[in-house]
Design a protein around this motif. Structure first.
Motif, PDB file in Angstrom:
ATOM      1  N   GLU A  40       9.258  13.527  75.396  1.00 49.54           N
ATOM      2  CA  GLU A  40       8.202  14.320  76.014  1.00 49.54           C
ATOM      3  C   GLU A  40       8.784  15.277  77.055  1.00 49.54           C
ATOM      4  O   GLU A  40       8.404  16.446  77.121  1.00 49.54           O
ATOM      5  N   HIS A  41       9.728  14.796  77.830  1.00 50.71           N
ATOM      6  CA  HIS A  41      10.379  15.624  78.843  1.00 50.71           C
ATOM      7  C   HIS A  41      11.111  16.802  78.182  1.00 50.71           C
ATOM      8  O   HIS A  41      11.028  17.944  78.660  1.00 50.71           O
ATOM      9  N   GLU A  42      11.831  16.523  77.105  1.00 51.80           N
ATOM     10  CA  GLU A  42      12.565  17.587  76.405  1.00 51.80           C
ATOM     11  C   GLU A  42      11.609  18.644  75.856  1.00 51.80           C
ATOM     12  O   GLU A  42      11.893  19.846  75.942  1.00 51.80           O
ATOM     13  N   ARG A  43      10.471  18.218  75.300  1.00 51.47           N
ATOM     14  CA  ARG A  43       9.489  19.179  74.781  1.00 51.47           C
ATOM     15  C   ARG A  43       8.932  20.040  75.912  1.00 51.47           C
ATOM     16  O   ARG A  43       8.809  21.255  75.780  1.00 51.47           O
ATOM     17  N   ILE A  44       8.628  19.429  77.033  1.00 50.99           N
ATOM     18  CA  ILE A  44       8.089  20.170  78.173  1.00 50.99           C
ATOM     19  C   ILE A  44       9.118  21.162  78.703  1.00 50.99           C
ATOM     20  O   ILE A  44       8.796  22.308  79.018  1.00 50.99           O
ATOM     21  N   MET A  45      10.374  20.746  78.775  1.00 44.33           N
ATOM     22  CA  MET A  45      11.432  21.631  79.273  1.00 44.33           C
ATOM     23  C   MET A  45      11.650  22.801  78.313  1.00 44.33           C
ATOM     24  O   MET A  45      11.928  23.918  78.754  1.00 44.33           O
ATOM     25  N   GLU A  46      11.547  22.570  77.006  1.00 46.55           N
ATOM     26  CA  GLU A  46      11.706  23.650  76.036  1.00 46.55           C
ATOM     27  C   GLU A  46      10.592  24.692  76.223  1.00 46.55           C
ATOM     28  O   GLU A  46      10.854  25.881  76.192  1.00 46.55           O
ATOM     29  N   VAL A  47       9.372  24.219  76.408  1.00 43.20           N
ATOM     30  CA  VAL A  47       8.245  25.133  76.606  1.00 43.20           C
ATOM     31  C   VAL A  47       8.429  25.883  77.926  1.00 43.20           C
ATOM     32  O   VAL A  47       8.191  27.084  77.993  1.00 43.20           O
ATOM     33  N   TYR A  48       8.874  25.211  78.961  1.00 46.40           N
ATOM     34  CA  TYR A  48       9.030  25.810  80.272  1.00 46.40           C
ATOM     35  C   TYR A  48      10.113  26.886  80.241  1.00 46.40           C
ATOM     36  O   TYR A  48       9.963  27.942  80.853  1.00 46.40           O
TER      37      TYR A  48
END
Length: 53
Positions: free
Chosen positions: A43-51
């Motif tokens: 979940e953290h990796e997905r959020i960082m990719e979007v950010y």
């Protein structure tokens, strides 16, 4: 003779059973924690990719 061997085997295994059961429960809890950690990491990796996009 077989009865003596069976009795000896049970005499060795039965006292260890609570310890083995406790170890089994702790491994199960550890697996749950690891799965939760992996989910949070993904979940953290997905959020960082979007950010960062």
């Amino acid at each position: 003779m077989e009865t003596e061997i069976l009795g000896l085997l049970l005499g060795v295994v039965l006292p260890l059973y609570p310890i083995l059961f406790m170890i089994h429960q702790r491994i199960g809890r550890y697996d749950e924690i690891v799965e939760e950690f992996k989910r949070l990491r993904d979940e953290h990796e997905r959020i960082m990719e979007v950010y960062h996009d």
